[in-house]
Motif scaffolding. Structure first.
Motif, PDB file in Angstrom:
ATOM      1  N   UNK A 130       0.813  -1.216   0.000  1.00 37.01           N
ATOM      2  CA  UNK A 130       0.000   0.000   0.000  1.00 37.01           C
ATOM      3  C   UNK A 130       0.844   1.261   0.000  1.00 37.01           C
ATOM      4  N   UNK A 131       1.977   1.222   0.689  1.00 33.12           N
ATOM      5  CA  UNK A 131       2.890   2.376   0.705  1.00 33.12           C
ATOM      6  C   UNK A 131       3.488   2.592  -0.687  1.00 33.12           C
ATOM      7  N   UNK A 132       3.825   1.502  -1.369  1.00 36.22           N
ATOM      8  CA  UNK A 132       4.338   1.619  -2.734  1.00 36.22           C
ATOM      9  C   UNK A 132       3.293   2.173  -3.692  1.00 36.22           C
ATOM     10  N   UNK A 133       2.030   1.751  -3.545  1.00 33.08           N
ATOM     11  CA  UNK A 133       0.968   2.290  -4.393  1.00 33.08           C
ATOM     12  C   UNK A 133       0.767   3.778  -4.128  1.00 33.08           C
ATOM     13  N   UNK A 134       0.868   4.178  -2.873  1.00 32.27           N
ATOM     14  CA  UNK A 134       0.714   5.601  -2.554  1.00 32.27           C
ATOM     15  C   UNK A 134       1.883   6.403  -3.122  1.00 32.27           C
ATOM     16  N   UNK A 135       3.064   5.834  -3.133  1.00 28.63           N
ATOM     17  CA  UNK A 135       4.230   6.523  -3.689  1.00 28.63           C
ATOM     18  C   UNK A 135       4.085   6.709  -5.201  1.00 28.63           C
ATOM     19  N   UNK A 136       3.475   5.736  -5.884  1.00 26.70           N
ATOM     20  CA  UNK A 136       3.248   5.835  -7.327  1.00 26.70           C
ATOM     21  C   UNK A 136       2.066   6.726  -7.665  1.00 26.70           C
TER      22      UNK A 136
END
Length: 169
Positions: A130-136
């Motif tokens: 989820x953190x990676x999706x928010x970063x993208x």
């Protein structure tokens, strides 16, 4: 009080009065409830009532079926229309939320140490995704994802601490 009682006669009644005071003195002609109303229509176009005020941000969307707006006319989409063409996709916040929920559950059920460790690992994994999706820019909840990582790590630590406590005693 005298022995003779006279019936009450309504004053002003024709013909010497009526014994019932609740009867109207002159009943009018019968009224036809289906007759057209007499006089001008209550909402005539020539009335001197001003139009309603316009909101500060404009008149708003024209209701369906009226000229100049609605879906039945070509080019009828008003300015500022946010319809399907070019619409942004909804954010994908599921992984961050799942990480937060699993992390909180792992911290709450630390006495059931095998379940706490498994839930904590899943909370850390889902929180990281989820953190990676928010970063993208695909998701809008980086804080929830980070809280899932932190709560999942705390649940893992509490589960391992429970294992150590059980082994020592």
């Amino acid at each position: 009080m005298s022995g003779s009682a006279e019936p009450f006669v309504s004053p002003g009644a024709p013909g010497g009065g009526s014994p019932n005071p609740f009867v109207p003195p002159h009943p009018g002609p019968p009224v036809n409830p289906f007759a057209a109303p007499a006089g001008p229509a209550p909402y005539a176009q020539d009335s001197h009532v001003p139009p309603p005020p316009i909101a500060p941000d404009g008149p708003g969307q024209v209701p369906y079926g009226y000229p100049g707006g609605g879906y039945g006319y070509p080019g009828a989409a008003p300015q500022g229309y946010y319809g399907w063409p070019g619409m942004q996709p909804l954010p994908s916040n599921g992984m961050g939320t799942a990480g937060l929920v699993l992390g909180i559950l792992s911290a709450l059920v630390f006495c059931l140490w095998p379940l706490a460790i498994v839930l904590g690992v899943l909370g850390v994994i889902f929180g990281a995704i989820g953190r990676g999706k928010a970063r993208r820019g695909v998701a809008t909840n980086p804080g929830q994802a980070l809280a899932g990582i932190i709560c999942g790590a705390a649940g893992i630590a509490l589960g391992i601490g429970m294992v150590v406590l059980l082994v020592v005693t």
